[in-house]
Design a protein around this motif. Structure first.
Motif, PDB file in Angstrom:
ATOM      1  N   TYR A  65      -1.013  -5.978  -0.377  1.00 50.74           N
ATOM      2  CA  TYR A  65      -0.797  -4.862   0.539  1.00 50.74           C
ATOM      3  C   TYR A  65       0.649  -4.389   0.524  1.00 50.74           C
ATOM      4  N   CYS A  66       1.423  -4.909  -0.421  1.00 46.12           N
ATOM      5  CA  CYS A  66       2.852  -4.599  -0.553  1.00 46.12           C
ATOM      6  C   CYS A  66       3.667  -5.108   0.633  1.00 46.12           C
ATOM      7  N   HIS A  93      -1.229   0.937   9.141  1.00 45.66           N
ATOM      8  CA  HIS A  93      -2.078   1.654  10.098  1.00 45.66           C
ATOM      9  C   HIS A  93      -3.177   0.743  10.650  1.00 45.66           C
ATOM     10  N   ASN A  94      -3.783  -0.051   9.785  1.00 42.18           N
ATOM     11  CA  ASN A  94      -4.902  -0.898  10.205  1.00 42.18           C
ATOM     12  C   ASN A  94      -4.474  -2.078  11.069  1.00 42.18           C
ATOM     13  N   GLY A 134       5.343  -8.142   8.509  1.00 46.06           N
ATOM     14  CA  GLY A 134       5.698  -6.827   9.038  1.00 46.06           C
ATOM     15  C   GLY A 134       6.692  -6.060   8.202  1.00 46.06           C
ATOM     16  N   LEU A 135       7.241  -6.705   7.180  1.00 42.98           N
ATOM     17  CA  LEU A 135       8.218  -6.057   6.302  1.00 42.98           C
ATOM     18  C   LEU A 135       7.550  -5.779   4.958  1.00 42.98           C
ATOM     19  N   TYR A 136       7.485  -4.496   4.590  1.00 40.58           N
ATOM     20  CA  TYR A 136       6.808  -4.067   3.375  1.00 40.58           C
ATOM     21  C   TYR A 136       7.837  -3.501   2.395  1.00 40.58           C
ATOM     22  N   ALA A 145       0.756   3.880  -0.711  1.00 43.81           N
ATOM     23  CA  ALA A 145      -0.593   4.032  -0.160  1.00 43.81           C
ATOM     24  C   ALA A 145      -1.108   2.719   0.391  1.00 43.81           C
ATOM     25  N   HIS A 146      -0.905   1.627  -0.361  1.00 45.08           N
ATOM     26  CA  HIS A 146      -1.341   0.304   0.103  1.00 45.08           C
ATOM     27  C   HIS A 146      -0.616  -0.091   1.389  1.00 45.08           C
ATOM     28  N   ALA A 147       0.722   0.047   1.375  1.00 50.46           N
ATOM     29  CA  ALA A 147       1.515  -0.380   2.528  1.00 50.46           C
ATOM     30  C   ALA A 147       1.168   0.441   3.769  1.00 50.46           C
TER      31      ALA A 147
END
Length: 315
Positions: A265-266, A301-302, A272-274, A294-296
């Motif tokens: 999910y990157c 959001h989810n 919490g850090l992408y 897009a993944h992050a």
């Protein structure tokens, strides 16, 4: 998208293709976010890219960034000029210290952070030609534009195994006339690596460049060891300096070069850090950075309302 004192759903650090794409997804998810952009995206150096689908005639980095910003800003004002100089993690949020373009400082609180700070190319040390990569005199991505250089006389500026790898990539894909320039450094290769040079007919010039000739904003000749060498295209394979200091300050997992290691999910090893774009370990391509985004953004959001600590239900 968020006032002073509010906790944003997400802070995005960096306004290149990966950061702007992250913002686009979050805007369309109706999330509250802000992009802090220092205005120095690596993508801006690209004269023309032909690797981005739907642009048959190619597109410059500057034009691509302009289009992406215009597209995003139709959803509201969400880009702020400045530089994030520090990042702290608290149980339910991150606190970013921001140095604004006018010299002032402020703090931003956000539940999640996406680092899209990218990397910067290590410039070759050429006589009287500073910032040759930034200026477009030396190219840096044969994956992006090697096709346009096919069957030409190509030089690769590099040292060691990484430079050999890029020279072999070009020689077996685009041109049989490839020279490796080490700018005075001795090339330390083992027997198998030397065999690779012979297999692909790659020449090696280890002497330093004494001077060079310029014509119409193009390097036309290099003078090395009293000899003149002419190439149609020069590539630099000196590597990148990753702008990963913020992540490293929080203990994020990384490789020996400083690029960040992320999950599917990157998300980095810090909950919490992408991370998205060139800062992530792997292939440095605009379309890949957009996929990271897009993944992050979708994962954020989810899971935005779940805790960011390492506990059951955390994400």
């Amino acid at each position: 998208m968020g006032a002073n004192g509010d906790i944003l759903d997400c802070l995005i650090v960096g306004g290149g293709p990966a950061g702007l794409t992250t913002g686009l997804y979050l805007a369309r998810f109706k999330r509250r976010f802000l992009i802090v952009d220092s205005g120095t995206p690596r993508a801006a150096w690209i004269p023309t890219s032909h690797n981005i689908p739907m642009f048959a005639d190619g597109i410059s980095g500057q034009d691509l960034l302009k289009r992406a910003r215009t597209n995003l800003e139709q959803y509201g004002k969400c880009i702020r000029g400045g530089r994030v100089t520090g990042l702290r993690k608290q149980p339910d949020r991150f606190i970013a210290l921001v140095e604004d373009d006018d010299g002032g400082t402020s703090q931003i609180a956000a539940k999640r952070v996406v680092l899209a700070t990218g990397a910067v190319d290590i410039e070759p040390d050429l006589p009287d030609v500073p910032n040759a990569v930034q200026r477009g005199l030396v190219r840096y991505c044969p994956i992006c534009d090697g096709y346009e250089s096919r069957d030409q006389k190509i030089a690769v500026i590099a040292y060691g195994a990484h430079g050999l790898g890029e020279a072999v990539f070009i020689a077996r894909t685009y041109s049989r006339d490839v020279t490796l320039l080490t700018l005075g450094q001795h090339l330390e290769l083992n027997e198998a690596q030397r065999a690779k040079l012979d297999e692909h007919g790659i020449k090696v010039v280890e002497a330093p460049v004494e001077s060079l000739d310029m014509e119409n904003d193009r390097i036309t000749a290099l003078h090395v060891g009293g000899k003149e060498h002419r190439f149609d295209v020069l590539y630099s394979a000196l590597g990148l300096q990753y702008r990963s200091d913020l992540a490293l300050s929080l203990g994020a997992e990384h490789d020996e070069s400083g690029s960040l290691i992320v999950d599917e999910y990157c998300q980095t090893s810090v909950q919490g850090l992408y991370a998205a774009g060139d800062i992530v370990r792997g292939i440095d391509q605009i379309v890949v950075g957009m996929a990271h985004a897009a993944h992050a953004a979708t994962h954020i959001h989810n899971y935005c309302d779940l805790p960011t600590e390492d506990e059951p239900g955390g994400a």
